[in-house]
Design a protein around this motif. Structure first.
Motif, PDB file in Angstrom:
ATOM      1  N   VAL A  41     -30.263 -47.204 -66.734  1.00 30.08           N
ATOM      2  CA  VAL A  41     -31.531 -46.516 -66.986  1.00 30.08           C
ATOM      3  C   VAL A  41     -31.870 -46.478 -68.480  1.00 30.08           C
ATOM      4  N   SER A  42     -31.030 -47.167 -69.291  1.00 28.34           N
ATOM      5  CA  SER A  42     -31.380 -47.332 -70.709  1.00 28.34           C
ATOM      6  C   SER A  42     -30.946 -48.723 -71.149  1.00 28.34           C
ATOM      7  N   PHE A  43     -31.532 -49.214 -72.248  1.00 28.68           N
ATOM      8  CA  PHE A  43     -31.213 -50.565 -72.724  1.00 28.68           C
ATOM      9  C   PHE A  43     -29.995 -50.582 -73.667  1.00 28.68           C
ATOM     10  N   HIS A  89     -35.126 -56.474 -70.326  1.00 29.13           N
ATOM     11  CA  HIS A  89     -33.713 -56.389 -70.665  1.00 29.13           C
ATOM     12  C   HIS A  89     -33.259 -57.632 -71.447  1.00 29.13           C
ATOM     13  N   GLN A  92     -34.360 -57.319 -75.053  1.00 24.20           N
ATOM     14  CA  GLN A  92     -33.647 -56.113 -75.522  1.00 24.20           C
ATOM     15  C   GLN A  92     -32.178 -56.442 -75.795  1.00 24.20           C
TER      16      GLN A  92
END
Lengths: 208, 469
Positions: A41-43, A89, A92
């Motif tokens: 839920v985060s990069f 993603h 990122q």
């Protein structure tokens, strides 16, 4: 992941640093970051998993594993880089590994707009120039000074007229690549548009 | 520059402003979200202390990470459970309509939105998923976006984007028996290449496209992105309008007539101008199968894997990579290559008509003992409809596993994965290296009917030899 990651902010006009070459056409975003790493839920932790499967296959000889490339920030690629899935993603992960700019023959559309949206300028050069740079990178360190104002990339013995869409170049120079606030400034225009669109009135039951 | 095409009309209608840098600010009429590409966007809203501008214009479902063997909560996979829980929380907090598992309307986002009647002509539709191009089948302008743009749509209902050029792909004549939309789109991508569509929207048109059902049209538009075009569309016609009519979110009562009048005005004008036009003869296409690591590396079932010398210079680098990865030889026939896994499903070919045709091939036959075969319906609706028609029984009797809806082994974010260098016959959309969950797994893309035929024979087969189609 050499130093603590801090995302780019504001105007971007210069990017100076070492190049890393990755050879191959149609390198898709599944290869840049395999789907199993999208379960997050985060990069934040994506940097270490960039090109995970390709790197494992090459057992240490992948460009992203070579000691000489560990401080590289400018990625040199071939054509249609970043095709396939829209996963942000992918850029990122590249950014969190350390990549700050990409120069290639061509880029897939969604990947390109994702790069802009997170502050990674992508430039193009003809196939022949890219191949020359990649050969150079194979044999020695290549440091480039990228100047967005003049669309130039220079090293001690080379000057390249790197290309970037004019709209994109302006966005980086003004800082408007981080689009949210610019978009929100037009609040009245957005409201007007909402009220003008014929189909908004057709679908009155979308609310919960 | 294109003029008076559907793309031009819809783009111009949704243009909010010209941004200082020169790109356009485009209003997004329908925003679809799922669990994989939205959590960071909601996180960014929170960081910037922003609200969702028009919660009614965003609709959510869960598809990528859901298990297909046991969907009871909590999921066995903690990370998958965390992702669905995050989506539930975000939808609740921001008052976004969410079609969750068990609602009767959950499924792959690109299957669900059309079957709910959310997808309509003339809309702009965005979703954090590259196969959003699917919705173009209805004459909407639909494209995939990244998470930062998901954030922008949530915050402003708009994105910054450069207008695309428009290429018309005119498909003459008709597909022959045993040849499907999947074969047509694989053929188009092969002819044009995987990057030809960069910077373009594709308008699919011509008699072969007119003859397709709405579900087949979705298959075509779905794979626009595999040809590099982030947007693909088809001008709406009576089939489009009939499909939408009476769906849950379709315009009702007095709105229906108004909608219809407007929708009919949208199609590209007869004298519209395109940036490029390409012609394809649909009658010449065979059942088509990919042999390599990009969706452009495909051949007809009667053909051989191309020799390096037969390829254009630009295709050679990837071809060499593909020969090595796939362990296939140039010149080898694609027919009779053994397969170990057969997968029917995905946003490309997981709809009821796909299941019907596969079941027709499988009826009364058995899956080869060397093959693991499973079918994953595209949505709860598709699953229920299939059960009502007894299709689930045909699949199970033949040896297919019948699963619950989700994206499954199209991208292998759940536990459905290839093992080692298994070869799969797959009705999905991508044959990239490692795409189906094993870093050395090998994917052969084909139509659902061809997957069924491969499952029976345990090898790539020509479905036209199976039944009188």
């Amino acid at each position: 992941m050499k130093s603590k990651f801090s995302p780019p902010i504001g105007k971007i006009s210069r990017i100076d640093g070492q190049c890393i070459s990755l050879i191959g056409d149609d390198i898709d975003t599944d290869r840049i970051i395999p789907a199993r790493f999208l379960k997050c839920v985060s990069f934040d932790s994506l940097g270490e998993s960039v090109f995970e499967d390709d790197r494992k296959t090459l057992k240490g000889s992948h460009p992203f594993d070579l000691e000489k490339n560990k401080n590289a920030i400018i990625l040199i690629v071939n054509s249609n880089f970043g095709c396939g899935s829209s996963r942000e993603h992918a850029p990122q992960a590249l950014m969190r590994w350390g990549i700050k700019a990409i120069i290639g023959e061509s880029f897939a559309d969604i990947f390109y707009s994702n790069c802009i949206a997170i502050g990674i300028p992508c430039f193009t050069l003809p196939k022949k120039s890219i191949e020359e740079i990649q050969n150079y990178c194979d044999n020695q360190f290549l440091f480039l000074e990228i100047d967005l104002e003049n669309s130039l990339a220079k090293s001690k013995d080379l000057t390249l007229n790197i290309e970037i869409k004019e709209t994109t170049r302006k966005m980086f120079l003004s800082g408007e690549w981080d689009a949210t606030s610019t978009l929100m400034e037009n609040e009245n225009l957005i409201e007007n548009k909402f009220n003008q669109l014929p189909y908004i009135k057709f679908n009155t039951d979308l609310a919960i | 520059m294109s003029q008076d095409t559907l793309f031009d009309k819809v783009w111009d209608l949704h243009k909010v402003s010209s941004l200082p840098g020169g790109s356009d600010q485009i209003f997004i009429g329908l925003h679809l979200i799922h669990e994989v590409t939205s959590p960071q966007a909601f996180g960014a809203l929170k960081d910037k202390n922003l609200k969702v501008k028009f919660p009614d214009r965003t609709v959510a479902t869960v598809d990528h990470i859901v298990p297909t063997d046991n969907q009871s909560r909590p999921f066995k996979d903690n990370l998958a459970e965390q992702m669905i829980a995050t989506l539930e929380k975000n939808c609740l907090e921001h008052k976004i309509r969410f079609f969750n598992i068990g609602s009767g309307n959950q499924g792959i986002v690109h299957v669900v939105a059309p079957e709910l009647g959310l997808t309509q002509p003339g809309m702009t539709i965005a979703c954090g998923d590259s196969h959003t191009s699917t919705h173009g089948a209805f004459g909407s302008i639909a494209f995939g976006i990244g998470t930062s743009q998901v954030r922008d749509v949530l915050a402003s209902q708009t994105i910054a984007m450069n207008k695309l050029k428009v290429r018309q792909i005119w498909c003459e004549n008709k597909l022959s028996n045993g040849v499907y939309a999947k074969d047509l789109v694989l053929h188009i991508i092969n002819k044009l290449g995987v990057k030809a569509g960069v910077g373009f929207a594709y308008e699919f048109a011509g008699p072969a496209i007119d003859a397709l059902s709405m579900e087949e049209r979705m298959t075509i538009c779905n794979m626009s992105i595999e040809g590099g075009a982030r947007c693909g569309y088809i001008n709406p016609d009576d089939k489009t309008f009939n499909y939408i009519k009476n769906k849950l979110c379709a315009p009702k009562n007095e709105h229906w007539g108004k909608a219809l009048t407007w929708w009919k005005s949208l199609k590209s004008d007869d004298d519209s101008i395109y940036d490029d036009v390409i012609k394809i003869d649909a009658s010449k296409i065979e059942p088509t199968v990919t042999w390599g690591i990009t969706p452009g590396q495909s051949i007809g079932i009667s053909q051989q894997i191309p020799l390096l010398d037969d390829l254009s210079p630009n295709d050679k680098l990837v071809a060499e990579e593909a020969y090595e990865y796939m362990s296939f030889n140039p010149g080898q026939s694609i027919k009779d290559i053994p397969v170990e896994v057969c997968f029917i499903g995905s946003c490309t070919n997981g709809r009821i008509s796909d299941l019907r045709i596969a079941a027709k091939v499988l009826k009364g036959k058995k899956v080869s003992k060397n093959v693991k075969a499973f079918v994953v319906p595209g949505s709860e609706k598709v699953a229920n409809e299939a059960k009502q028609e007894g299709l689930d029984k045909i699949f199970k009797d033949s040896g297919f596993q019948w699963r619950d809806p989700g994206c499954s082994m199209c991208l292998a974010m759940n536990s459905d994965k290839l093992i080692g260098n298994q070869v799969s016959a797959s009705s999905s959309n991508r044959n990239f290296k490692g795409r189906q969950g094993s870093p050395s797994g090998r994917t052969l893309l084909m139509s659902p009917a061809m997957v069924a035929a491969a499952a029976i024979n345990g090898k790539v087969s020509d479905v036209r030899e199976f039944i009188n189609l």
